[in-house]
Design a protein around this motif. Structure first.
Motif, PDB file in Angstrom:
ATOM      1  N   TYR A 134      64.206  43.428  48.600  1.00 54.72           N
ATOM      2  CA  TYR A 134      64.261  44.111  49.893  1.00 54.72           C
ATOM      3  C   TYR A 134      63.762  45.551  49.766  1.00 54.72           C
ATOM      4  N   VAL A 135      62.869  45.953  50.685  1.00 59.87           N
ATOM      5  CA  VAL A 135      62.291  47.296  50.695  1.00 59.87           C
ATOM      6  C   VAL A 135      62.958  48.092  51.815  1.00 59.87           C
ATOM      7  N   PRO A 136      63.821  49.056  51.473  1.00 56.73           N
ATOM      8  CA  PRO A 136      64.549  49.784  52.522  1.00 56.73           C
ATOM      9  C   PRO A 136      63.696  50.777  53.304  1.00 56.73           C
ATOM     10  N   GLU A 137      62.562  51.186  52.780  1.00 52.92           N
ATOM     11  CA  GLU A 137      61.699  52.166  53.461  1.00 52.92           C
ATOM     12  C   GLU A 137      60.299  51.579  53.657  1.00 52.92           C
ATOM     13  N   PRO A 138      60.140  50.596  54.573  1.00 56.79           N
ATOM     14  CA  PRO A 138      58.816  49.991  54.756  1.00 56.79           C
ATOM     15  C   PRO A 138      57.786  50.976  55.309  1.00 56.79           C
ATOM     16  N   GLY A 139      58.228  51.903  56.178  1.00 53.24           N
ATOM     17  CA  GLY A 139      57.286  52.876  56.727  1.00 53.24           C
ATOM     18  C   GLY A 139      56.703  53.774  55.656  1.00 53.24           C
ATOM     19  N   MET A 140      57.548  54.265  54.765  1.00 53.11           N
ATOM     20  CA  MET A 140      57.061  55.124  53.698  1.00 53.11           C
ATOM     21  C   MET A 140      56.177  54.347  52.729  1.00 53.11           C
ATOM     22  N   MET A 141      56.515  53.097  52.453  1.00 50.93           N
ATOM     23  CA  MET A 141      55.689  52.295  51.548  1.00 50.93           C
ATOM     24  C   MET A 141      54.334  51.968  52.189  1.00 50.93           C
ATOM     25  N   THR A 142      54.332  51.783  53.510  1.00 50.67           N
ATOM     26  CA  THR A 142      53.054  51.596  54.201  1.00 50.67           C
ATOM     27  C   THR A 142      52.195  52.850  54.079  1.00 50.67           C
ATOM     28  N   LEU A 143      52.849  54.010  54.170  1.00 50.46           N
ATOM     29  CA  LEU A 143      52.123  55.268  54.005  1.00 50.46           C
ATOM     30  C   LEU A 143      51.575  55.399  52.583  1.00 50.46           C
ATOM     31  N   VAL A 144      52.378  55.006  51.586  1.00 47.78           N
ATOM     32  CA  VAL A 144      51.907  55.048  50.201  1.00 47.78           C
ATOM     33  C   VAL A 144      50.723  54.099  50.024  1.00 47.78           C
ATOM     34  N   ALA A 145      50.843  52.893  50.605  1.00 50.50           N
ATOM     35  CA  ALA A 145      49.746  51.927  50.522  1.00 50.50           C
ATOM     36  C   ALA A 145      48.489  52.466  51.192  1.00 50.50           C
ATOM     37  N   ALA A 146      48.660  53.130  52.330  1.00 47.83           N
ATOM     38  CA  ALA A 146      47.503  53.718  53.016  1.00 47.83           C
ATOM     39  C   ALA A 146      46.859  54.803  52.164  1.00 47.83           C
ATOM     40  N   GLY A 147      47.685  55.627  51.504  1.00 42.84           N
ATOM     41  CA  GLY A 147      47.132  56.656  50.641  1.00 42.84           C
ATOM     42  C   GLY A 147      46.353  56.078  49.468  1.00 42.84           C
ATOM     43  N   MET A 148      46.879  55.013  48.864  1.00 42.57           N
ATOM     44  CA  MET A 148      46.177  54.375  47.751  1.00 42.57           C
ATOM     45  C   MET A 148      44.875  53.735  48.222  1.00 42.57           C
ATOM     46  N   ALA A 149      44.928  53.068  49.374  1.00 39.09           N
ATOM     47  CA  ALA A 149      43.712  52.453  49.921  1.00 39.09           C
ATOM     48  C   ALA A 149      42.681  53.510  50.282  1.00 39.09           C
ATOM     49  N   CYS A 150      43.152  54.635  50.833  1.00 36.08           N
ATOM     50  CA  CYS A 150      42.227  55.718  51.202  1.00 36.08           C
ATOM     51  C   CYS A 150      41.552  56.294  49.963  1.00 36.08           C
ATOM     52  N   MET A 151      42.302  56.433  48.874  1.00 30.98           N
ATOM     53  CA  MET A 151      41.720  56.967  47.642  1.00 30.98           C
ATOM     54  C   MET A 151      40.649  56.029  47.099  1.00 30.98           C
ATOM     55  N   ILE A 152      40.942  54.731  47.084  1.00 26.50           N
ATOM     56  CA  ILE A 152      39.972  53.765  46.570  1.00 26.50           C
ATOM     57  C   ILE A 152      38.764  53.698  47.492  1.00 26.50           C
ATOM     58  N   ALA A 153      39.014  53.613  48.801  1.00 25.18           N
ATOM     59  CA  ALA A 153      37.906  53.533  49.756  1.00 25.18           C
ATOM     60  C   ALA A 153      37.039  54.781  49.700  1.00 25.18           C
TER      61      ALA A 153
END
Length: 819
Positions: free
Chosen positions: A675-694
């Protein structure tokens, strides 16, 4: 060339005042030393944090005596923090909680029948005593103060375990203690703990996002190589739509309650996850407005931009980074950049956690007449609190700013390595090989396609002209017979009638990854200070360059070619829309003149001329403008597609991550072990990682395109004898007419003339606007005078703004004369 041991080349660097290759020197030494000192200071702070700190201080609660629950002696078996209440109660719950009275418990109480040791609020008893005699001293009067604080057992209230470390009141309709605790003292602590736990459990999603972003980046580049026109047009539309959707989403943040942490929007919006209250609402509205403005500019670009001009240079860039001779050297660069960047960010975050955990337990909480009451071996204070010294707060700010500077420098360093590799690739001698995409055409068509024969214009083709209009054709001769070849399809890139058909194409074979290691060597040992300074200045001035591009996009919507070409400030159009567009053109020219020189193009000058930051920023800007022709027209033309590609890949990865974290029970069910208690923050982390790669993949083709044009002009000036053996086939198609000589007339005037022209244009524009506002329009009767509809204060404000534009123009001119 091609060795791995040196950053020097037989073709560059050649400084601007030299004619031959010189040894590469060290540039911007002071900035390089400052950057090194800052990084060394950050490492020293992190070391102190590891030695003196303990990250459990950030994730575990402390009781009233300053002990860490579940860690320190005496409470090592009591891992939950419990907030005691005041004595007034309503039913099973106290009316209010005493956030200063905290106790460690072994398990969260579920009823109101347990007794828990809680520190009670202190009370003060004062007594005025009379005179007396003691040990020879005679007292006139005595003021006796008694401060009493006790630890007493209180009845508990029903709680539930939260994050396996805290006891919070159960949710009930009888009171709001649950939301008060979560939005009050535990807000930041729970967010931090939630992020830490979420990172441990959401790693499959984050890993999937990394793989997805990498595949999308690779796929984008490969599709770009074969179907550039379709992909560029599609990404323009998709980027405008996605940006609009995200803009509307953030603008909706104006309506939800900013103090409610449990709403669906507050949990989905990354801004509401990180911020609280009116600040979250303001930042959400500002972000939404900026995204909507960006979407509008993208839409104008879609409606007005001719992508044919960009297809040719995009194909040339793809030939460099995806050519058969390049191997995986260029493609591995953004993947390596993403991996190293992720490790660097993780290391910086861990270091910050250790630094933040350096705290002390302060027991000096009692003061009498401005003096702390000291502790005695026989009487120790019961209350203690965690404090951080003021100088350590400054150290944390220093580390934060240093970390930002380090990440900016890292990204700029990667861009420098790409630039160096492209310059090195350009000067590798061509190997001509059969074109696998060549089509066997009849001799007559082949001659026409390659521009051999006599060109005839204004040819009409029956049954076609009504659709596409008259056209040009080529009169060729084959087998003693003259034939007229007329294309009836749409024109190709740059308005060409035919796409070039080459039976042989150039292939450049890179010497493995040496081309990258040479760039790394040059950046680290010669230009680290320049790169560190360029990254910060480029980022700081990026909003001004973006504003200039927005103005150009709006100018393109004006419907007049002269505005889209950037010549709006000399257009004799005194209509209201004409004045507005001319003003935007004037402002765009001003922004380009002052801030356009600080783009990543200056890295090309650093590579090819070994210039310092100041020289590179000025020379690179003037070098492209003075080149004129196709180079000046196409340089920077892929910037929009770079930004849009990043937005699309980041948006897709963010949506996928949000879906997995909120809709898949493995990560959204509180009973699940993942269970991920902070899905919004993890989505933000995922967006940051995707933005760096892109960003790595998109910058690859964008930097390659601009660097190829820059290196072509550099080679034409310094190595004309080598150019015919080095210039790649796709680039030759773009600049063939300028291969040997620069255009006879550059598209832009010399710097001093441009600034003089800007100053005169500003003065002329002010006179035109004021004349129109007074009702005396200059040769225009397209609308009524503005004087009747404007208040005097508005006229005066407008005059002041226009006068400021004139002054700025003259300041710019004076600056150019001084420099």
């Amino acid at each position: 060339m091609g060795g791995c041991s040196s950053a020097d080349s037989e073709n560059f660097p050649i400084p601007a005042d030299k004619e031959e290759v010189q040894a590469r020197g060290v540039t911007d030494v002071c900035c390089g030393l400052l950057f090194t000192v800052v990084v060394a200071g950050m490492v020293a702070l992190a070391f102190v944090g590891v030695v003196e700190g303990d990250t459990k201080r950030l994730t575990h609660g402390r009781d009233y005596n300053g002990r860490i629950c579940g860690v320190d002696e005496g409470v090592e078996n009591q891992s939950f923090l419990y907030y005691c209440g005041f004595l007034d109660r309503v039913g099973d719950y106290p009316k209010h909680l005493n956030y200063q009275s905290k106790s460690c418990v072994s398990a969260c109480p579920v009823t109101s029948s347990e007794q828990i040791a809680c520190i009670m609020p202190e009370f003060v008893n004062t007594t005025m005593l009379g005179g007396g005699n003691q040990s020879g001293l005679v007292f006139d009067s005595t003021f006796d103060v008694q401060i009493t604080q006790s630890v007493a057992y209180q009845w508990s209230y029903p709680t539930t375990a939260h994050m396996d470390k805290y006891c919070v009141p159960k949710q009930t309709s009888e009171n709001d203690l649950y939301s008060v605790v979560l939005n009050g003292p535990l807000k930041q602590v729970l967010q931090f703990n939630g992020v830490v736990e979420s990172l441990k459990r959401a790693w499959p999603v984050l890993l999937g996002v990394v793989v997805l972003a990498t595949l999308l980046g690779l796929g984008y580049l490969h599709v770009l190589k074969s179907y550039a026109g379709i992909l560029l047009y599609f990404t323009l539309w998709l980027g405008a739509i996605l940006t609009c959707i995200f803009g509307l989403f953030f603008m909706y943040g104006l309506f939800p309650d900013p103090y409610d942490e449990l709403g669906w929007y507050q949990q989905m919006s990354p801004i509401f996850v990180m911020c609280f209250g009116p600040m979250a609402r303001f930042l959400s509205l500002l972000t939404g407005f900026l995204l909507m403005a960006t979407s509008a500019c993208m839409l104008f670009s879609v409606l007005n931009e001719n992508i044919d001009e960009s297809i040719g240079i995009v194909c040339a860039a793809c030939d460099c980074i995806l050519g058969s001779g390049s191997g995986f050297a260029f493609v591995l660069q953004p993947i390596t950049q993403a991996a190293v960047g992720a490790v660097l960010m993780a290391a910086l975050l861990v270091g910050y956690m250790f630094i933040a955990s350096v705290t002390e337990v302060d027991r000096n909480n009692m003061v009498m007449n401005g003096v702390f009451v000291p502790e005695e071996p026989y009487a120790k204070q019961l209350m203690a609190k965690e404090v951080r010294m003021w100088y350590w707060d400054l150290a944390m700010h220093f580390y934060t700013l240093g970390a930002v500077w380090l990440m900016i420098t890292f990204v700029t360093f990667c861009q420098f390595v790409i630039t160096y590799a492209v310059c090195d690739w350009f000067f590798i001698e061509n190997t001509m090989e059969p074109n696998p995409a060549a089509i066997d055409l009849p001799d007559v068509l082949m001659k026409a396609a390659n521009g051999k024969g006599k060109r005839l214009d204004s040819i009409r083709v029956r049954g076609v002209d009504k659709v596409a209009g008259s056209r040009s054709g080529w009169l060729t001769k084959t087998g003693g017979v003259q034939m007229l070849v007329v294309p009836i399809g749409e024109k190709g890139p740059d308005g060409r009638d035919f796409l070039r058909v080459d039976k042989e194409i150039s292939v450049k074979y890179l010497p493995g990854i040496c081309v990258m290691t040479e760039g790394i060597f040059a950046g680290l040992f010669h230009h680290l200070g320049t790169i560190a300074l360029a990254g910060v200045v480029s980022l700081a001035t990026a909003p001004f360059r973006a504003a200039s591009e927005m103005f150009k996009a709006f100018m393109g919507a004006g419907g007049k070619p002269e505005y889209r070409a950037g010549g709006g400030m000399d257009v004799e159009d005194t209509s209201r829309i004409g004045l507005v567009i001319s003003g935007l053109g004037l402002l765009s020219t001003f922004l380009d003149e002052f801030f356009g020189r600080y783009s990543k193009t200056l890295l090309s000058d650093v590579v090819l001329r070994a210039s310092d930051f100041s020289t590179a920023s000025n020379d690179s800007y003037e070098f492209i403008l003075d080149a004129g022709g196709t180079v000046a027209l196409l340089h920077g033309g892929t910037g929009n597609y770079e930004v849009i590609g990043v937005i699309i890949i980041t948006g897709i990865c963010s949506l996928v991550a949000d879906f997995l974290l909120t809709k898949v029970s493995t990560f959204s069910d509180p009973k699940s072990s993942m269970y991920v208690p902070e899905p919004g923050m993890m989505t933000l982390v995922a967006a940051g990682m995707a933005c760096m790669i892109a960003s790595g993949f998109m910058a690859l083709f964008s930097i390659a395109a601009d660097t190829l044009l820059y290196t072509f002009v550099f080679g034409r000036k310094h190595h004309p004898e080598k150019l015919s053996h080095c210039i790649p086939t796709p680039l030759m198609h773009m600049v063939g007419e300028e291969f040997e000589d620069a255009p006879s007339l550059a598209l832009t005037a010399q710097p001093r003339s441009r600034l003089t022209r800007f100053s005169h244009a500003a003065s002329k524009y002010k006179d035109t606007v004021m004349s129109t506002m007074r009702g005396g329009g200059v040769g225009s009767s397209s609308g009524p005078a503005l004087d009747d509809g404007l208040l005097p204060s508005v006229r005066h404000a407008t005059a002041a703004l226009l006068a400021a534009a004139v002054v700025l123009g003259r300041v710019a001119r004076a600056s150019a004369l001084i420099s």
